[in-house]
Enzyme design. Sequence first.
Site, PDB file in Angstrom:
ATOM      1  N   PHE A 160      -0.608  -9.717   3.622  1.00 22.80           N
ATOM      2  CA  PHE A 160      -1.629 -10.053   4.611  1.00 22.80           C
ATOM      3  C   PHE A 160      -1.699  -9.000   5.719  1.00 22.80           C
ATOM      4  O   PHE A 160      -1.880  -7.832   5.434  1.00 22.80           O
ATOM      5  CB  PHE A 160      -1.416 -11.481   5.143  1.00 22.80           C
ATOM      6  N   SER A 161      -1.520  -9.384   6.976  1.00 18.56           N
ATOM      7  CA  SER A 161      -1.861  -8.461   8.065  1.00 18.56           C
ATOM      8  C   SER A 161      -0.863  -7.347   8.315  1.00 18.56           C
ATOM      9  O   SER A 161      -1.134  -6.462   9.138  1.00 18.56           O
ATOM     10  CB  SER A 161      -2.092  -9.244   9.357  1.00 18.56           C
ATOM     11  N   VAL A 162       0.250  -7.331   7.618  1.00 16.03           N
ATOM     12  CA  VAL A 162       1.070  -6.117   7.650  1.00 16.03           C
ATOM     13  C   VAL A 162       0.242  -4.945   7.124  1.00 16.03           C
ATOM     14  O   VAL A 162       0.458  -3.791   7.496  1.00 16.03           O
ATOM     15  CB  VAL A 162       2.370  -6.312   6.840  1.00 16.03           C
TER      16      VAL A 162
END
Length: 389
Positions: free
Chosen positions: A67-69
């Site tokens: 996801f937002s990594v």
Amino acid sequence: MTRAAGFCRDDFAQVRAVFDEQLATGAELGASLCVTVDGDPVLDLWGGHADPDRTVAWQADTLVNVFSVTKTMTALCALLLVDRGDLDLDAPVARYWPEFAAEGKDRVEVRHVLSHTSGVSGWERPIALADIYDTEAAAARLAAQPPWWEPGTASGYHALNYGHLVGELVRRITGRTLGEFFAAELAGPLGADFYIGTGPEHADRIATLVAPPQREFDMSALDPDSILVKTLTSPLLDIAETATPAWRSAELGAVNGHGNARSVARVQSLVSCGGELGGRRFLSPATIESIFREQADGLDLALLAPLRFGIGYGLPRPQTYPHIPDGRVCWWAGYGGAMVVNDLDRRITFAYTMNRMAPGVIGSDRCDNYLKAVFDAVAGTDRSRGRTS
């Protein structure tokens, strides 16, 4: 007791013990953990299962949606262009993407996009999740709409569209898509098993995500025109959809990067090592320092959480996230718990990926336990060498 595979330097043994305990209790389904110092792994562990039925072991090369990594990888792509003089952080986005000037966005600067302060944190309704897979068309929709707040005055987390905004800048400047640029300029040269747009040849080694418990509040009770609701529901993320080939192969630089802790740490240690890794300089000291130009510090309009942003990364806010050390540190987290932390003072990168998602958008109790153990170990090593951390 269940033990993780991989290796761990003796002075980080307590980190391994904590990871083993999380696997043994079932708190972790499957996960990987990696810590680098001076760009070299001192801990590289993995364990558990890649599927909820516990029939497939998590392997050394298991991948998972982080996801937002992914946003930290996308930010590095932009910083490469900054370093080469192709992208100016203080220039209007419209210098590179003229259509973006529509509806009063002519003064939105590149730094605003990279720090979630652009005023464009999502799409105008109606929009379905599948609509954002065509990144060029979805970016054009963002260019045509007005900002939802005065750009530069506050952050509003660009949850799903960060990669569309930054990726379109990359495409306009280089002629390559974000995924192509990342693969050629970062993942390839660094030998990192990480993808923005993951092909079907990797499907057999992608772990299955287990959705987190339902939110404790009713989204329908909130103001439908609030920045929070518009950002998080336009479109609404569906965890089941993330297992489809269409999702995986789309180049969603905000949310669908696939990798593991080792590959996340490999790429991101470029930052903790000051821009140079493997004998090659990727980023100048000045470009690395730009990460720490504070752009926002306060209540994020989309997440309603206190956040502090520099260029492309979150910055420490000890009163909110005490397990992230203060100093020249930059970090970000993925929905469900994945996280990366770059500590430039200690030249350390911490990376954690998993498939059992925790509730909440940022961090998890499990990740906090690992972070605390890592930086306790670092502090102990510093004391034994007569240094202050």
